[in-house]
Structures are given as C-alpha cells and as structure tokens.
Motif scaffolding. Structure first.
Motif, PDB file in Angstrom:
ATOM      1  N   ALA A  69       0.810  -1.217   0.000  1.00  0.00           N
ATOM      2  CA  ALA A  69       0.000   0.000   0.000  1.00  0.00           C
ATOM      3  C   ALA A  69       0.845   1.270   0.000  1.00  0.00           C
ATOM      4  O   ALA A  69       0.330   2.360  -0.238  1.00  0.00           O
ATOM      5  N   HIS A  70       2.144   1.135   0.252  1.00  0.00           N
ATOM      6  CA  HIS A  70       3.018   2.306   0.339  1.00  0.00           C
ATOM      7  C   HIS A  70       4.181   2.258  -0.652  1.00  0.00           C
ATOM      8  O   HIS A  70       5.155   2.993  -0.493  1.00  0.00           O
ATOM      9  N   ARG A  71       4.050   1.437  -1.665  1.00  0.00           N
ATOM     10  CA  ARG A  71       5.088   1.395  -2.696  1.00  0.00           C
ATOM     11  C   ARG A  71       4.921   2.563  -3.656  1.00  0.00           C
ATOM     12  O   ARG A  71       3.868   3.183  -3.713  1.00  0.00           O
ATOM     13  N   ARG A  72       5.965   2.876  -4.367  1.00  0.00           N
ATOM     14  CA  ARG A  72       5.995   3.982  -5.331  1.00  0.00           C
ATOM     15  C   ARG A  72       5.882   5.345  -4.639  1.00  0.00           C
ATOM     16  O   ARG A  72       5.419   6.306  -5.233  1.00  0.00           O
ATOM     17  N   GLU A  73       6.307   5.394  -3.369  1.00  0.00           N
ATOM     18  CA  GLU A  73       6.313   6.648  -2.620  1.00  0.00           C
ATOM     19  C   GLU A  73       7.733   7.091  -2.286  1.00  0.00           C
ATOM     20  O   GLU A  73       7.930   8.043  -1.551  1.00  0.00           O
ATOM     21  N   GLY A  74       8.728   6.379  -2.809  1.00  0.00           N
ATOM     22  CA  GLY A  74      10.120   6.719  -2.548  1.00  0.00           C
ATOM     23  C   GLY A  74      10.659   6.152  -1.236  1.00  0.00           C
ATOM     24  O   GLY A  74      11.777   6.470  -0.825  1.00  0.00           O
ATOM     25  N   ARG A  75       9.902   5.304  -0.591  1.00  0.00           N
ATOM     26  CA  ARG A  75      10.313   4.762   0.712  1.00  0.00           C
ATOM     27  C   ARG A  75      11.522   3.832   0.606  1.00  0.00           C
ATOM     28  O   ARG A  75      12.440   3.913   1.411  1.00  0.00           O
ATOM     29  N   ALA A  76      11.538   2.963  -0.378  1.00  0.00           N
ATOM     30  CA  ALA A  76      12.674   2.053  -0.541  1.00  0.00           C
ATOM     31  C   ALA A  76      13.943   2.850  -0.831  1.00  0.00           C
ATOM     32  O   ALA A  76      15.018   2.539  -0.302  1.00  0.00           O
ATOM     33  N   THR A  77      13.830   3.887  -1.630  1.00  0.00           N
ATOM     34  CA  THR A  77      14.983   4.733  -1.937  1.00  0.00           C
ATOM     35  C   THR A  77      15.537   5.363  -0.663  1.00  0.00           C
ATOM     36  O   THR A  77      16.749   5.327  -0.420  1.00  0.00           O
ATOM     37  N   GLU A  78      14.665   5.935   0.152  1.00  0.00           N
ATOM     38  CA  GLU A  78      15.111   6.583   1.380  1.00  0.00           C
ATOM     39  C   GLU A  78      15.685   5.580   2.375  1.00  0.00           C
ATOM     40  O   GLU A  78      16.666   5.865   3.068  1.00  0.00           O
ATOM     41  N   GLU A 101      16.847 -12.351 -10.382  1.00  0.00           N
ATOM     42  CA  GLU A 101      17.052 -11.918 -11.762  1.00  0.00           C
ATOM     43  C   GLU A 101      15.788 -11.357 -12.414  1.00  0.00           C
ATOM     44  O   GLU A 101      15.868 -10.545 -13.343  1.00  0.00           O
ATOM     45  N   GLU A 102      14.625 -11.746 -11.928  1.00  0.00           N
ATOM     46  CA  GLU A 102      13.367 -11.294 -12.528  1.00  0.00           C
ATOM     47  C   GLU A 102      12.821 -10.019 -11.881  1.00  0.00           C
ATOM     48  O   GLU A 102      11.839  -9.467 -12.363  1.00  0.00           O
ATOM     49  N   ASN A 103      13.440  -9.537 -10.823  1.00  0.00           N
ATOM     50  CA  ASN A 103      12.941  -8.348 -10.126  1.00  0.00           C
ATOM     51  C   ASN A 103      13.545  -7.087 -10.755  1.00  0.00           C
ATOM     52  O   ASN A 103      14.458  -6.471 -10.214  1.00  0.00           O
ATOM     53  N   GLU A 104      13.011  -6.729 -11.888  1.00  0.00           N
ATOM     54  CA  GLU A 104      13.546  -5.607 -12.658  1.00  0.00           C
ATOM     55  C   GLU A 104      13.341  -4.269 -11.958  1.00  0.00           C
ATOM     56  O   GLU A 104      14.175  -3.372 -12.073  1.00  0.00           O
ATOM     57  N   ALA A 105      12.243  -4.105 -11.227  1.00  0.00           N
ATOM     58  CA  ALA A 105      11.986  -2.845 -10.521  1.00  0.00           C
ATOM     59  C   ALA A 105      13.065  -2.611  -9.462  1.00  0.00           C
ATOM     60  O   ALA A 105      13.596  -1.500  -9.337  1.00  0.00           O
ATOM     61  N   ALA A 106      13.404  -3.647  -8.711  1.00  0.00           N
ATOM     62  CA  ALA A 106      14.448  -3.515  -7.685  1.00  0.00           C
ATOM     63  C   ALA A 106      15.798  -3.237  -8.340  1.00  0.00           C
ATOM     64  O   ALA A 106      16.558  -2.393  -7.857  1.00  0.00           O
ATOM     65  N   GLN A 107      16.084  -3.915  -9.428  1.00  0.00           N
ATOM     66  CA  GLN A 107      17.357  -3.689 -10.122  1.00  0.00           C
ATOM     67  C   GLN A 107      17.476  -2.232 -10.568  1.00  0.00           C
ATOM     68  O   GLN A 107      18.531  -1.609 -10.413  1.00  0.00           O
ATOM     69  N   ALA A 108      16.398  -1.674 -11.084  1.00  0.00           N
ATOM     70  CA  ALA A 108      16.411  -0.281 -11.524  1.00  0.00           C
ATOM     71  C   ALA A 108      16.644   0.657 -10.337  1.00  0.00           C
ATOM     72  O   ALA A 108      17.389   1.640 -10.453  1.00  0.00           O
ATOM     73  N   LEU A 109      16.034   0.347  -9.216  1.00  0.00           N
ATOM     74  CA  LEU A 109      16.238   1.152  -8.007  1.00  0.00           C
ATOM     75  C   LEU A 109      17.702   1.130  -7.602  1.00  0.00           C
ATOM     76  O   LEU A 109      18.304   2.177  -7.360  1.00  0.00           O
ATOM     77  N   TYR A 110      18.285  -0.054  -7.518  1.00  0.00           N
ATOM     78  CA  TYR A 110      19.677  -0.168  -7.092  1.00  0.00           C
ATOM     79  C   TYR A 110      20.613   0.571  -8.046  1.00  0.00           C
ATOM     80  O   TYR A 110      21.508   1.292  -7.617  1.00  0.00           O
ATOM     81  N   GLU A 111      20.388   0.410  -9.326  1.00  0.00           N
ATOM     82  CA  GLU A 111      21.227   1.095 -10.313  1.00  0.00           C
ATOM     83  C   GLU A 111      21.084   2.610 -10.203  1.00  0.00           C
ATOM     84  O   GLU A 111      22.059   3.349 -10.366  1.00  0.00           O
ATOM     85  N   SER A 112      19.881   3.095  -9.878  1.00  0.00           N
ATOM     86  CA  SER A 112      19.671   4.541  -9.748  1.00  0.00           C
ATOM     87  C   SER A 112      20.442   5.120  -8.567  1.00  0.00           C
ATOM     88  O   SER A 112      20.717   6.322  -8.536  1.00  0.00           O
ATOM     89  N   LEU A 113      20.811   4.277  -7.612  1.00  0.00           N
ATOM     90  CA  LEU A 113      21.576   4.713  -6.447  1.00  0.00           C
ATOM     91  C   LEU A 113      23.069   4.406  -6.578  1.00  0.00           C
ATOM     92  O   LEU A 113      23.812   4.496  -5.611  1.00  0.00           O
TER      93      LEU A 113
END
Length: 138
Positions: A69-78, A101-113
């Motif tokens: 319910a709280h995803r896409r709010e920048g919480r994982a990034t912070e 290997e299939e978790n592309e959203a997490a991979q994109a987050l990690y690469e962005s940091l």
C-alpha cells in the motif's frame, strides 16, 4: 520518516516481512537485538517498510521491503540511502545486496543509487532463480 527500528516494532515488521518472497527465518529478530541495523519508514507513526543491513568489514543489505500500500512513494529509496550512509559512517568501503534476476523494478532502483552488477549466482533462490549480486563502492 526514516528511523531506527525498535523491539516494539517487531510485530508490525513481521507482517511487512510477509511481502518478501524468501525471508530469512529469525534474521529480523536477531538484527533487532543489536547484531544488525534495521531502519523503518513510517506513515502515521507506524512502520510501513524496512531495510535490514548486516555489517562486519563491509555492509550487506539482507532485506528491503515496503508494504504494498506504500510502494511507489520513494520509501525504498530513502531506506537504502539511510543504510548506505550508515555503512559509510561505520567505515565500510562498500555495500552489497542480492536480487532475483526477474525483479527488474528492484534492479532499476539499485542502479539509480549507483549500485553495479558484480556477479551472478545460479540456483540461489528456492525457485531455482539466479541471484544478481549488486555492489556500491565509496
């Protein structure tokens, strides 16, 4: 808001942990005794996500999860930024983590940091999936 987790958060964090496909049994409980670092993201005063990091000579992000319910709010990034800053302050020269290997959203987050793919580990997950090991050096 990001803050250090307390033992009082444990029951709520256990519910959030259910969103992880393969949580490590008792790791959260062990980390909260002081053998790891757990930071929570809160909404209306209650935890809605957490990051769990283990530090020896270097830092390892063992679990990162946010309630759906709280995803896409920048919480994982912070949460990740807080863990990285803590590792750096503790003298670690890098932080690493694994992701399916299939978790592309997490991979994109990690690469962005600034995380980079360091290696792969075949048959790492229960479903036979490959783990991608990402790392970030300071």
């Amino acid at each position: 808001m990001i803050r250090a987790a307390t033992r009082d958060d444990l029951s709520r964090l256990k519910r959030i942990r259910e969103w992880l496909p393969e949580p490590t049994p008792r790791l959260l409980e062990t980390a909260l005794t002081g053998l790891g670092f757990v930071f929570v993201s809160t909404a209306e005063g209650r935890p809605v996500g957490y990051v769990l990091m283990l530090i020896s000579d270097d830092a390892y992000i063992a679990e990162l999860v946010v309630d759906s319910a709280h995803r896409r709010e920048g919480r994982a990034t912070e949460l990740l930024k807080t863990a990285i800053e803590t590792a750096e302050k503790r003298g670690c020269d890098h932080v690493s983590l694994t992701v399916h290997e299939e978790n592309e959203a997490a991979q994109a987050l990690y690469e962005s940091l600034g995380f980079e793919l360091w290696r792969t580990e075949s048959d790492y997950y229960a479903d036979g999936g490959t783990a991608l090991v990402f790392g970030k050096k300071y």
